[in-house]
Design an enzyme around this catalytic site. Structure first.
Site, PDB file in Angstrom:
ATOM      1  CG  ASN A  77      -0.204   0.009   2.531  1.00  0.00           C
ATOM      2  OD1 ASN A  77       0.347  -1.017   2.911  1.00  0.00           O
ATOM      3  ND2 ASN A  77      -0.170   1.132   3.229  1.00  0.00           N
ATOM      4  CE1 TYR A 130      15.130  -3.606   7.276  1.00  0.00           C
ATOM      5  CE2 TYR A 130      17.403  -2.932   6.924  1.00  0.00           C
ATOM      6  CZ  TYR A 130      16.141  -3.192   6.423  1.00  0.00           C
ATOM      7  OH  TYR A 130      15.895  -3.034   5.088  1.00  0.00           O
ATOM      8  CG  ASN A 187      15.298   3.634   8.612  1.00  0.00           C
ATOM      9  OD1 ASN A 187      15.717   4.528   7.876  1.00  0.00           O
ATOM     10  ND2 ASN A 187      15.728   2.379   8.527  1.00  0.00           N
TER      11      ASN A 187
END
Length: 235
Positions: free
Chosen positions: A12, A155, A193
């Site tokens: 999205n 991450y 981020n």
């Protein structure tokens, strides 16, 4: 590519949305995966073509199973959904954050891939593209490409784990004709981020690299790691 069907998770916004846009533009039916139904519907409308919203939260196994029941055959799975966590070194990392990052970036990919494997196995040319990161390359992390600071430990290590899993999927599914590869999209202007938000990289450029892997011919590679521009990335 008429009649081919793709699913892009986290589609999205950002790179995922651009991947879905390019695939839809190539004539594919594209399921626009989104945790939020409203955002997914709006994204599908903006993408156009045969883009269809599909509610899928990769951390919700029951929801993923429900989504998989709505897709009988799947030619392309792009595991794009991911989160970055905080800019912390491992000695400072909060375990709850670490678990949350792995839940999305690693366990979520396994959950989605396994749930959609029956649909992929019905395809004549099944493809899996896992969106990783160049920071997940252990070679680059120990070489001159990145500062040796250990930042974004959750991450980066989650992407290294994802890279390994992609190799194992490629080996396991080879007899089914599945090609599974990893993409390093480069630093892109997204809301992943603060560093990404301030970057100038165009998400569409990275998306083109993902689509290249999604549309690989039958003699194309599998179990390999590529940068957005098609060049190999060392593990």
């Amino acid at each position: 590519m008429d009649n081919s069907i793709a699913l892009v998770t986290g589609a999205n916004k950002g790179i995922g949305k651009e991947i879905a846009r390019l695939l839809a533009g190539a004539g594919l039916t594209v399921y626009v995966g989104s945790r939020d139904a409203g955002r997914g519907e709006r994204a599908a409308e903006e993408i156009g073509g045969d883009a269809r919203p599909l509610v899928i939260d990769v951390t919700d196994a029951a929801g993923v199973a429900d989504a998989a029941r709505q897709v009988d055959t799947l030619d392309i799975l792009v595991n794009n959904a991911g989160i970055s966590g905080d800019d912390k070194t491992p000695d400072q990392e909060d375990l709850d954050t670490l678990r949350r990052v792995y839940e999305t970036n690693v366990f979520g990919v396994v959950t989605v891939t396994n749930a959609f494997l029956p649909a992929l196995r019905r395809s004549a040319h099944p493809r899996i593209v896992n969106v990783s990161s160049g920071t997940g390359s252990l070679t680059w992390s120990t070489g001159p490409q990145f500062p040796h600071q250990g930042a974004y430990a959750a991450y980066r290590s989650s992407k290294a784990a994802l890279n390994a899993l992609t190799v194992y999927y490629a080996h396991t599914l080879a007899d089914d004709g599945v090609k599974a590869n990893v993409l390093a999209p480069g630093l892109r202007r997204t809301d992943l981020n603060a560093r990404a938000a301030a970057a100038g990289g165009d998400p569409a450029e990275a998306a083109a690299g993902a689509v290249r892997l999604a549309l690989l011919p039958d003699d194309g590679p599998s179990g390999e790691f590529f940068s957005w521009d098609g060049t190999p990335v060392p593990w």
